[in-house]
Scaffold this active site. Structure first.
Site, PDB file in Angstrom:
ATOM      1  N   HIS A 157       0.815  -1.221   0.000  1.00  8.90           N
ATOM      2  CA  HIS A 157       0.000   0.000   0.000  1.00  8.90           C
ATOM      3  C   HIS A 157       0.847   1.269   0.000  1.00  8.90           C
ATOM      4  O   HIS A 157       0.336   2.349  -0.278  1.00  8.90           O
ATOM      5  CB  HIS A 157      -0.937  -0.007   1.216  1.00  8.90           C
ATOM      6  CG  HIS A 157      -2.033  -1.018   1.092  1.00  8.90           C
ATOM      7  ND1 HIS A 157      -3.310  -0.703   0.684  1.00  8.90           N
ATOM      8  CD2 HIS A 157      -2.043  -2.365   1.293  1.00  8.90           C
ATOM      9  CE1 HIS A 157      -4.060  -1.793   0.643  1.00  8.90           C
ATOM     10  NE2 HIS A 157      -3.303  -2.825   1.016  1.00  8.90           N
ATOM     11  N   ASP A 365       3.567   9.367  -0.761  1.00  7.49           N
ATOM     12  CA  ASP A 365       2.355   8.635  -0.393  1.00  7.49           C
ATOM     13  C   ASP A 365       2.141   7.527  -1.411  1.00  7.49           C
ATOM     14  O   ASP A 365       2.314   7.754  -2.611  1.00  7.49           O
ATOM     15  CB  ASP A 365       1.149   9.595  -0.412  1.00  7.49           C
ATOM     16  CG  ASP A 365       0.144   9.287   0.687  1.00  7.49           C
ATOM     17  OD1 ASP A 365       0.069   8.114   1.106  1.00  7.49           O
ATOM     18  OD2 ASP A 365      -0.562  10.208   1.123  1.00  7.49           O
TER      19      ASP A 365
HETATM   20  P1  ADQ Z   1      -3.005   6.140   4.733  1.00 10.68           P
HETATM   21  O1  ADQ Z   1      -1.595   6.577   4.912  1.00 10.68           O
HETATM   22  O2  ADQ Z   1      -3.775   6.001   5.979  1.00 10.68           O
HETATM   23  O3  ADQ Z   1      -3.112   4.797   3.891  1.00 10.68           O
HETATM   24  P2  ADQ Z   1      -4.918   7.510   2.835  1.00 10.68           P
HETATM   25  O4  ADQ Z   1      -4.841   6.825   1.537  1.00 10.68           O
HETATM   26  O5  ADQ Z   1      -5.081   8.984   2.710  1.00 10.68           O
HETATM   27  O6  ADQ Z   1      -3.650   7.285   3.770  1.00 10.68           O
HETATM   28  O7  ADQ Z   1      -6.151   6.907   3.608  1.00 10.68           O
HETATM   29  C1  ADQ Z   1      -6.603   7.495   4.744  1.00 10.68           C
HETATM   30  C2  ADQ Z   1      -8.056   7.061   5.021  1.00 10.68           C
HETATM   31  O8  ADQ Z   1      -8.323   7.423   6.354  1.00 10.68           O
HETATM   32  C3  ADQ Z   1      -9.042   7.787   4.123  1.00 10.68           C
HETATM   33  O9  ADQ Z   1     -10.090   6.921   3.811  1.00 10.68           O
HETATM   34  C4  ADQ Z   1      -9.526   8.944   5.001  1.00 10.68           C
HETATM   35  O10 ADQ Z   1     -10.869   9.313   4.795  1.00 10.68           O
HETATM   36  C5  ADQ Z   1      -9.359   8.392   6.389  1.00 10.68           C
HETATM   37  N1  ADQ Z   1      -8.985   9.500   7.294  1.00 10.68           N
HETATM   38  C6  ADQ Z   1      -7.873  10.259   7.251  1.00 10.68           C
HETATM   39  N2  ADQ Z   1      -7.925  11.208   8.202  1.00 10.68           N
HETATM   40  C7  ADQ Z   1      -9.096  11.043   8.836  1.00 10.68           C
HETATM   41  C8  ADQ Z   1      -9.750  11.730   9.903  1.00 10.68           C
HETATM   42  N3  ADQ Z   1      -9.190  12.772  10.489  1.00 10.68           N
HETATM   43  N4  ADQ Z   1     -10.950  11.264  10.296  1.00 10.68           N
HETATM   44  C9  ADQ Z   1     -11.511  10.219   9.685  1.00 10.68           C
HETATM   45  N5  ADQ Z   1     -10.958   9.548   8.670  1.00 10.68           N
HETATM   46  C10 ADQ Z   1      -9.766   9.959   8.253  1.00 10.68           C
HETATM   47  C11 ADQ Z   1      -2.196   3.872   3.277  1.00 10.68           C
HETATM   48  C12 ADQ Z   1      -1.154   4.481   2.362  1.00 10.68           C
HETATM   49  C13 ADQ Z   1      -1.814   5.311   1.272  1.00 10.68           C
HETATM   50  C14 ADQ Z   1      -2.813   4.440   0.506  1.00 10.68           C
HETATM   51  C15 ADQ Z   1      -3.742   3.710   1.454  1.00 10.68           C
HETATM   52  C16 ADQ Z   1      -4.607   2.682   0.733  1.00 10.68           C
HETATM   53  O11 ADQ Z   1      -0.237   5.279   3.092  1.00 10.68           O
HETATM   54  O12 ADQ Z   1      -0.856   5.845   0.378  1.00 10.68           O
HETATM   55  O13 ADQ Z   1      -3.581   5.263  -0.355  1.00 10.68           O
HETATM   56  O14 ADQ Z   1      -3.019   3.011   2.458  1.00 10.68           O
HETATM   57  O15 ADQ Z   1      -3.830   1.810  -0.008  1.00 10.68           O
END
Ligand code: ADQ
Length: 471
Positions: A157, A365
């Site tokens: 991921h 990311d």
């Molecule tokens: P993350 O590093 O966690 O994931 P991201 O892809 O942005 O990053 O996913 C975050 C998820 O958490 C989103 O669904 C978002 O809505 C939720 N989230 C973030 N902040 C929040 C908050 N304050 N309150 C509620 N929900 C919140 C890892 C990798 C990424 C990759 C994903 C999926 O680092 O690059 O995209 O896995 O593969």
């Protein structure tokens, strides 16, 4: 065809997550598990004094879940240690933060063995396994040592780093060789896939064919890019829900005609939060006419707060946000609202929809799903603007965003100015292009593409001599 077994560090069956907050990934995997009457295996998140290896089996809706407890040393050395203090920073190009400790190495190997030991007896001959993320790179190797010849796929991921960065990791070769015990290795982007290919050809002396087949003496695997997405229909429904509408109304009321700039992230140094705050400060310093006309809401959920680098970051963000508000706030205007709590998905959708501009500016990311969620939540008639880092995997698929270099304060400040001033026609045409991409690369397409490639691959391992089962 047998069952599908999904393995991840933590199990996130949808009902674990409660009302309205189930992530798209959990929902998509649960759907695949239902279809293949599968099993989701992982760590329970609990620690016990001594490791027992006992498997807890339960049913979450239509999904069978199997978990094990780890011990406290495992949590420190494997989870807080090798996973989050070694691999996470390194794979996000933060070699300055990556810790190399023998105890972490040992903990990582031990927990992967523990996973394999508990999982192997649950696996039937025709099951297919799908393992997720950097916590479990050596799991296939540990399973193969136990005689498993099942098809096993792996999806990363987070980014796969460039060869020069990876080679700063002691025993990098062992890690990559362990990965080759998977039949299929999936990356988020072409960039990551190419970085892996460069390592295989230049460091290991292997070959990678155009179809992604990786060959090294005595072993063969396959690689591919499978960009992850969101469940667009589901997210749009969340954005139209009563909870989202209520939050949207509340936000609009509190905005009192001001424009909302939004950031939503886990509080993590890879997300570029400090650089974003400083760019916003620069924007305020350069744009006297905008003062009191805008405000920036940063929602940053606390994450991994047992790790010092996260505590340090949190202290720095507290200081910078305090400084910005101290310098610019007036009796009825707070330029930066900085919130550390987490929100339900439907509430979040309401906040996204109220925003005029989203700052998704990670320094690195794997993909970044917030960028896609923001687009999905917009009003098609009057959408907000997405400012997106060129170093998010999502940038490969979202060229219609305002793409920025998050390391450049000036460039980021300029993108904020440009985004806030963007005429509606331009916003609408960019949004249409963005939503089309988000729809075409949804989470179910991701899952189907990966599983399609895994199932369609050559037959079982007996056909293919490797180091562990050549006999
Ligand atoms: P993350 O590093 O966690 O994931 P991201 O892809 O942005 O990053 O996913 C975050 C998820 O958490 C989103 O669904 C978002 O809505 C939720 N989230 C973030 N902040 C929040 C908050 N304050 N309150 C509620 N929900 C919140 C890892 C990798 C990424 C990759 C994903 C999926 O680092 O690059 O995209 O896995 O593969």
């Amino acid at each position: 065809m047998g069952r599908l077994i999904v393995v991840s560090n933590r199990v996130q069956a949808p009902s674990d997550l409660g009302g309205g907050s189930a992530g798209g990934l959990a929902v998509a995997l649960a759907a695949a598990l239902r279809e293949h009457s599968g099993l989701w295996f992982g760590w329970s998140g609990r620690t016990t004094e001594t490791f027992t290896g006992g498997v807890q089996l339960r049913r979450e809706g239509a999904v069978n879940v199997a978990t094990i407890d780890l011990d406290e040393q495992d949590r420190q050395e494997y989870y807080n240690g090798y996973a989050n203090k070694t691999l996470w920073p390194l794979f996000h190009y933060r070699t300055d933060l990556a810790a190399y400790e023998r105890a972490f190495d040992a903990g990582y190997a031990r927990v992967n063995e523990r996973f394999a030991g508990a999982l192997a007896p649950l696996v039937q001959a025709d099951d297919t396994l799908w393992v997720h993320d950097y916590h479990l790179i050596p799991l296939a190797q540990a399973l193969r040592r136990r005689g498993l010849v099942n098809r096993i796929g792996f999806f990363l991921h987070i980014p796969w780093p460039s060869r020069r960065v990876l080679t700063t990791l002691p025993r990098h070769r062992e890690l990559v060789e362990a990965l080759l015990d998977y039949d299929l290795i999936g990356f988020q982007t072409d960039d990551s896939r190419q970085a892996f290919e460069a390592y295989v050809t230049e460091t290991l002396g292997g070959a990678v064919a155009a179809d992604g087949t990786v060959t090294l003496p005595g072993r063969r695997s396959r690689i591919g890019a499978f960009p992850i997405g969101i469940d667009v229909k589901d997210f749009r429904a969340a954005a139209a829900s009563a909870a989202a509408r209520e939050v949207h109304k509340r936000m609009r009321r509190s905005m009192t005609g001001r424009k909302l700039i939004l950031g939503v992230d886990r509080l993590d140094y890879s997300k570029g939060l400090e650089e974003r705050f400083l760019a916003y400060e620069q924007f305020l310093a350069d744009s006297a006419e905008q003062l009191e006309n805008v405000f920036f809401l940063q929602i940053a959920t606390l994450s991994r707060d047992e790790v010092e680098a996260y505590q340090d970051l949190r202290a720095r963000l507290d200081a910078v946000s305090g400084r910005i508000n101290g310098a610019y706030a007036t009796i009825d205007w707070v330029p930066l609202r900085y919130v550390n709590r987490s929100y339900r998905r439907d509430e979040l959708a309401g906040v996204y929809r109220a925003a005029h501009l989203a700052l998704v500016t990670p320094l690195r990311d794997g993909m970044n799903l917030v960028a896609k969620e923001f687009v999905a939540a917009q009003d098609p008639e009057d959408p907000g603007v997405l400012v997106l880092s060129q170093f998010a995997g999502a940038a490969e698929q979202m060229p219609a965003a305002l793409i920025v270099n998050p390391f450049s304060r000036e460039e980021l400040a300029e993108a904020i100015r440009r985004g806030l001033a963007m005429p509606k026609a331009d916003r609408v045409s960019r949004w249409r292009e963005l939503i089309e991409g988000v729809e075409q690369t949804g989470v179910s397409q991701w899952r189907d593409a990966f599983l399609g490639a895994l199932f369609q691959g050559r037959g079982k391992r007996e056909a293919l001599p490797t180091q562990h089962n050549a006999a």
